[in-house]
Design a protein around this motif. Structure first.
Motif, short mmCIF file in Angstrom:
data_model
loop_
_atom_site.label_atom_id
_atom_site.label_comp_id
_atom_site.label_asym_id
_atom_site.label_seq_id
_atom_site.Cartn_x
_atom_site.Cartn_y
_atom_site.Cartn_z
N LEU A 254 -29.82 -65.44 -5.68
CA LEU A 254 -29.40 -64.11 -5.70
C LEU A 254 -28.64 -64.09 -4.31
O LEU A 254 -27.64 -63.20 -4.32
CB LEU A 254 -30.97 -63.32 -5.18
N GLN A 255 -28.88 -65.02 -3.21
CA GLN A 255 -28.35 -65.07 -2.07
C GLN A 255 -26.81 -65.56 -2.41
O GLN A 255 -25.59 -64.76 -1.73
CB GLN A 255 -28.87 -65.96 -0.98
N ARG A 256 -26.52 -66.34 -3.04
CA ARG A 256 -25.33 -66.94 -3.56
C ARG A 256 -24.60 -65.69 -4.34
O ARG A 256 -23.44 -65.58 -4.12
CB ARG A 256 -25.44 -68.15 -4.55
N SER A 257 -25.14 -64.85 -5.08
CA SER A 257 -24.49 -63.71 -6.00
C SER A 257 -23.82 -62.81 -4.89
O SER A 257 -23.13 -62.47 -5.05
CB SER A 257 -25.46 -63.34 -7.00
N LYS A 260 -21.16 -63.95 -3.01
CA LYS A 260 -20.03 -64.10 -3.88
C LYS A 260 -19.46 -62.62 -3.95
O LYS A 260 -18.09 -62.46 -3.85
CB LYS A 260 -20.49 -64.48 -5.44
N ALA A 261 -20.20 -61.67 -4.33
CA ALA A 261 -19.79 -60.30 -4.40
C ALA A 261 -19.13 -59.90 -3.07
O ALA A 261 -18.06 -59.06 -3.20
CB ALA A 261 -20.90 -59.43 -4.77
N ARG A 262 -19.72 -60.24 -1.96
CA ARG A 262 -18.90 -59.73 -0.91
C ARG A 262 -17.82 -60.34 -0.45
O ARG A 262 -16.65 -59.77 0.06
CB ARG A 262 -19.88 -59.84 0.34
N ASP A 270 -21.63 -63.09 7.12
CA ASP A 270 -22.26 -62.67 8.08
C ASP A 270 -22.31 -61.32 8.59
O ASP A 270 -23.22 -60.43 8.86
CB ASP A 270 -21.93 -63.36 9.50
N GLU A 271 -21.24 -60.33 8.35
CA GLU A 271 -20.89 -59.20 8.54
C GLU A 271 -21.78 -58.07 7.60
O GLU A 271 -22.12 -57.39 7.78
CB GLU A 271 -19.31 -58.84 8.80
N GLY A 272 -21.51 -58.89 6.38
CA GLY A 272 -22.26 -58.09 5.41
C GLY A 272 -23.71 -58.14 5.57
O GLY A 272 -24.27 -57.08 5.37
N SER A 273 -24.28 -59.23 6.13
CA SER A 273 -25.73 -59.26 6.41
C SER A 273 -26.01 -58.46 7.47
O SER A 273 -27.13 -57.70 7.47
CB SER A 273 -26.15 -60.92 7.12
N ALA A 274 -25.23 -58.47 8.40
CA ALA A 274 -25.43 -57.56 9.75
C ALA A 274 -25.48 -55.89 9.41
O ALA A 274 -26.16 -55.30 9.47
CB ALA A 274 -24.31 -57.67 10.71
N GLY A 275 -24.23 -55.57 8.39
CA GLY A 275 -24.23 -54.27 7.92
C GLY A 275 -25.63 -53.98 7.22
O GLY A 275 -25.77 -52.89 6.90
N ALA A 276 -26.16 -54.82 6.47
CA ALA A 276 -27.19 -54.59 5.48
C ALA A 276 -28.31 -54.60 6.44
O ALA A 276 -29.10 -53.48 6.06
CB ALA A 276 -27.15 -56.05 4.63
N GLY A 277 -28.44 -54.98 7.58
CA GLY A 277 -29.49 -54.80 8.32
C GLY A 277 -29.27 -53.72 8.93
O GLY A 277 -30.18 -52.85 9.08
N ALA A 278 -28.15 -53.03 9.64
CA ALA A 278 -28.16 -51.68 10.03
C ALA A 278 -28.19 -50.81 9.01
O ALA A 278 -28.75 -49.77 9.29
CB ALA A 278 -26.56 -51.59 10.51
N GLY A 279 -27.66 -50.87 7.83
CA GLY A 279 -28.08 -50.11 6.75
C GLY A 279 -29.29 -49.66 6.32
O GLY A 279 -29.96 -48.68 6.27
#
Length: 360
Positions: A254-257, A260-262, A270-279
């Motif tokens: 799932l993490q790889r998917s 890959k989408a990002r 990393d930004e996506g992970s941070a954005g996901a956390g803020a979201g």
């Protein structure tokens, strides 16, 4: 010992039921290949060279590659159809002098044990071999492999020794042996004297494998000094009953998917992970506000309902006490009627106004 084959020796009209046992076994210290760092065992798995997948034993067949590079696949059913006339029989072909069998042909040695009912024909064959000083040349099939062999007597047991086929023995082709080498008689005499000085009857029991003995002593010394380690526990195989490995693999997939989408959207992982956390935090706050709003709205709704009910009750009570209060409403309605009429007059033509005034 455990019998590895069961059949009969057939010579002439005589059949001797026998069982076959391996007469030799290599003595060695069994060592495993391990990882130097952690002691983990090195495993060898059967992997297909095309798809890289591990292949189970039941899915493995034998193949033959032709000179043209074509592959012929042979299955167990194909091998079962091959004729093996000596499958359960040791067929005696001839009796030859023992010295005519080149030792280079000798391969593996087996003991033949007779059935209890075949003790006499077994003894008869053994006596005939000893009296004539000959060996019996036979054909036998062991584990679907047909081989030539000889029967000879060792003490009281008949021994079967498999032979290599003639085309399996390589020729010694060393040109240096054809060179003329002169040996002086004195040198030959001296070499013969050395041979005589070391002459003896062969007794293999007086020799030992010094390497194996030294290796066993080395291992024993390490054990006694505590120079050992506990074997590393192998990781759980995929699909275990606990399902831990499946969960880890699923999360990793799932993490790889997600990554890959990002990446396809041009986002950094990393930004996506941070954005996901803020979201997630914003979503949590929004959910909390929604919950508070819903609670407050419900309270207000209950208060409004209560006020409305109170007002309705008050109005009903007032109506009972003052029933004449409905008259002003009718007067107000009557006053409003002329307004409609004047609106109609404003829109009417002068002729219509004159007609209306005459009629009034």
């Amino acid at each position: 010992m455990r019998a590895i084959w069961k059949g009969a020796v057939a010579f002439g009209l005589v059949n001797v039921p026998v069982r076959l046992y391996a007469a030799t076994g290599e003595h060695e210290v069994r060592l495993h290949q391990v990882h130097r760092e952690d002691g983990g065992r090195i495993r060898y798995r059967k992997v297909c060279s095309l798809d890289g997948e591990q292949v189970e034993w039941a899915d493995i067949a034998k193949g033959y590659e032709t000179e043209d590079g074509e592959l012929v696949v042979l299955t167990d059913e194909d091998f079962d159809q091959l004729p093996l006339s000596t499958e359960r029989e040791i067929e005696v072909l001839e009796f030859v002098p023992a010295e005519q069998v080149d030792p280079i042909l000798l391969q593996k040695t087996y003991y033949l044990e007779p059935d209890r009912t075949a003790a006499k024909p077994y003894a008869l064959l053994r006596g005939a071999l000893e009296q004539t000083d000959r060996v019996a040349v036979v054909k036998v099939a062991i584990r679907q492999r047909e081989s030539m062999a000889v029967l000879r007597v060792r003490d009281k047991v008949i021994v079967l020794q498999t032979l290599l086929w003639p085309d399996e023995v390589r020729e010694a082709d060393f040109p240096v042996l054809d060179d003329d080498v002169s040996v002086r008689p004195q040198e030959l005499t001296m070499a013969s004297s050395l041979v005589e000085s070391l002459a003896a009857d062969f007794d293999p029991s007086q020799y030992e494998d010094a390497y194996v003995t030294a290796l066993e002593e080395l291992i024993a010394a390490k054990v006694s000094s505590g120079d050992t380690r506990a074997p590393a526990a192998p990781p759980e195989e995929e699909g275990s009953s606990e399902g831990g490995a499946e969960v880890v693999d699923l999360l990793a997939a799932l993490q790889r998917s997600v990554d890959k989408a990002r990446a396809a959207r041009g986002e950094d992982a990393d930004e996506g992970s941070a954005g996901a956390g803020a979201g997630s935090q914003k979503s949590s706050r929004r959910s909390a506000s929604t919950a508070r709003g819903a609670t407050g709205g419900a309270a207000k709704g209950r208060a409004s309902t209560s006020s409305s009910s109170t007002a309705k009750g008050t109005a009903k009570g007032a109506a009972k006490d003052a029933p004449a209060s409905k008259a002003p409403a009718k007067k107000t309605a009557a006053k409003k009627a002329p307004a409609k009429k004047s609106a109609d007059d404003g829109d009417a033509t002068p002729a219509r106004r004159k007609a209306r005034s005459k009629a009034s």
